[in-house]
Design an enzyme around this catalytic site. Structure first.
Site, PDB file in Angstrom:
ATOM      1  N   HIS A 184       0.850  -1.193   0.000  1.00 16.11           N
ATOM      2  CA  HIS A 184       0.000   0.000   0.000  1.00 16.11           C
ATOM      3  C   HIS A 184       0.888   1.246   0.000  1.00 16.11           C
ATOM      4  CE1 HIS A 184      -2.529   3.106   1.951  1.00 16.11           C
ATOM      5  NE2 HIS A 184      -3.536   2.491   1.367  1.00 16.11           N
ATOM      6  N   PRO A 185       0.404   2.383  -0.500  1.00 18.63           N
ATOM      7  CA  PRO A 185       1.241   3.595  -0.540  1.00 18.63           C
ATOM      8  C   PRO A 185       1.770   4.084   0.800  1.00 18.63           C
ATOM      9  CG  PRO A 185      -0.600   3.836  -2.044  1.00 18.63           C
ATOM     10  CD  PRO A 185      -0.834   2.558  -1.290  1.00 18.63           C
ATOM     11  N   ARG A 186       1.171   3.660   1.926  1.00 19.34           N
ATOM     12  CA  ARG A 186       1.713   4.043   3.235  1.00 19.34           C
ATOM     13  C   ARG A 186       2.933   3.216   3.622  1.00 19.34           C
ATOM     14  NH1 ARG A 186      -1.042   6.338   7.517  1.00 19.34           N
ATOM     15  NH2 ARG A 186       0.960   6.072   8.552  1.00 19.34           N
ATOM     16  N   LYS A 187       3.212   2.163   2.856  1.00 18.61           N
ATOM     17  CA  LYS A 187       4.286   1.254   3.231  1.00 18.61           C
ATOM     18  C   LYS A 187       5.620   1.693   2.628  1.00 18.61           C
ATOM     19  CE  LYS A 187       1.246  -1.129   5.444  1.00 18.61           C
ATOM     20  NZ  LYS A 187       0.029  -0.335   5.225  1.00 18.61           N
ATOM     21  N   VAL A 188       6.687   0.969   2.970  1.00 17.39           N
ATOM     22  CA  VAL A 188       8.043   1.381   2.608  1.00 17.39           C
ATOM     23  C   VAL A 188       8.254   1.348   1.097  1.00 17.39           C
ATOM     24  CG1 VAL A 188      10.484   0.775   2.863  1.00 17.39           C
ATOM     25  CG2 VAL A 188       8.985   0.757   4.845  1.00 17.39           C
TER      26      VAL A 188
END
Length: 379
Positions: A184-188
């Protein structure tokens, strides 16, 4: 004054070229790019097998299914996680038994796990929260003593490392039976959406691959490449949990960026340690245990006891800085509200922690703005 977001994916020309390559290939769904992504991911984390799926929630669901968890079973897990962790348990008809967390790692407390296991417990689902490895050594000892498999919700933890049995290894090797990741875009790293399961067990890996594609006995790639006509079968209920080649091609480029992404995140986290320690001494900073190396997917700080979390976050938003509150607690949400859980550390973490902006492109001048705004908000 520009807004400083909580995060920003690190993408560029390489990802655009990768997506273009797939679009021109004529094969867009799960195919050769997914297979290559799985191979490269497995090699990176040190796992014998990696299976790509559409998102990490799918990965958690398949992990529980593959281990035979079902109706009447209990899964020991944490409430202090995104609600998908608990939801995946309910998807298979089991019930989550919530275990409190350790205030340092924000992961499951091993001593609390030992008291939460019942005759109906069939698995332990741990979470490496905000990229900080949980106490796998202690948790594995408790789970092993009861003959229980551990599933690692490693959604946030790609690139994080843990020292086990005297040696450093990447989260995802895995230390338990299965580890599950998110893109997901919140991930690294991110390819928009996407997930991955890693395991050392070839039987589990084969099960993931069957279930992710409707239970189809012959994959699309084998059928389309065959010299003879093949009729597939659907031997059991499966799911449409496939990753696309578009996502996988972007994910492969993201893996190539990962060493620099990790280096940059760790540099910025260390700078937060220094600046906040000097300028905002009233907050409690995250502590990295000697056996853990976080990827700093998020940077949490504990606000002083009695502080108005929402007011601090609003003051920072008014100053052009996005923050997020501490990780949610599933037991405080309506689907899980029917039980009087005693989870004081989990609740305190949600109520007192805020997450500060941290992403590779964050400039040091903007980081200074974050520190200044937090100091002003607390003053």
């Amino acid at each position: 004054m520009s807004m400083i977001p909580i995060t920003r994916p690190e993408t560029g020309d390489a990802e655009i070229a990768a997506a273009t390559r797939v679009l021109r290939s004529g094969w867009l769904t799960q195919g050769p790019e997914v297979a290559a992504f799985e191979t490269e991911f497995a090699a990176l984390v040190g796992s014998p097998h990696a299976c790509a799926v559409a998102n990490c929630t799918n990965a958690l669901h398949l992990a529980l299914l593959a281990l035979g968890i079902g109706h009447g079973d209990e899964v020991a897990t944490v409430s202090h996680s995104f609600i998908a962790t608990a939801n995946a348990v309910r998807y298979v008809g089991a019930e989550p038994v919530f275990v409190d967390i350790d205030a340092t790692t924000l992961g499951m407390d091993a001593a609390a796990l030992a008291t939460a296991i019942t005759p109906r417990t069939r698995a332990v689902l741990v979470v490496h929260q905000v990229g900080m490895p949980c106490d796998l050594s202690g948790l594995l000892a408790v789970a092993s003593a009861h003959g229980l498999p551990i599933i690692e919700d490693a959604a946030c933890a790609l690139g994080s490392e843990i020292r086990l049995d005297g040696a450093w290894q990447w989260i995802g090797r895995p230390a338990g039976r299965i580890a599950c990741f998110s893109f997901h875009p919140r991930k690294v790293i991110s390819c928009g959406e996407g997930g991955m399961l890693t395991t050392a067990d070839p039987t589990l890996d084969a099960r993931f691959r069957l279930l992710r594609q409707h239970g189809m006995t012959v994959p699309d790639t084998a059928r389309h490449g065959a010299a003879q006509v093949i009729f597939e079968q659907y031997a059991e209920l499966g799911y449409n949990y496939r990753m696309t080649d578009l996502q996988a091609a972007v994910g492969r480029e993201q893996l190539r960026r990962l060493p620099w992404i990790l280096e940059r995140r760790r540099h910025l986290a260390q700078r937060y340690h220094t600046e906040l320690g000097q300028r905002v001494p009233s907050v409690t900073l995250a502590v990295q245990p000697p056996w853990a190396r976080s990827n700093w997917q998020s940077y949490p700080v504990w606000l002083p006891a009695g502080c108005d979390q929402r007011a601090v976050m609003q003051a920072m938003l008014d100053a052009g800085i996005a923050t997020r509150r501490g990780i949610m607690n599933a037991h405080r949400e309506p689907p899980y509200g029917g039980h009087a859980w005693t989870l004081p550390v989990s609740e305190a973490a949600q109520d007192r922690i805020i997450l500060l902006p941290l992403f590779p492109a964050l400039e040091e001048a903007d980081q200074d703005r974050v520190v200044t705004a937090l100091a002003a908000a607390l003053a």
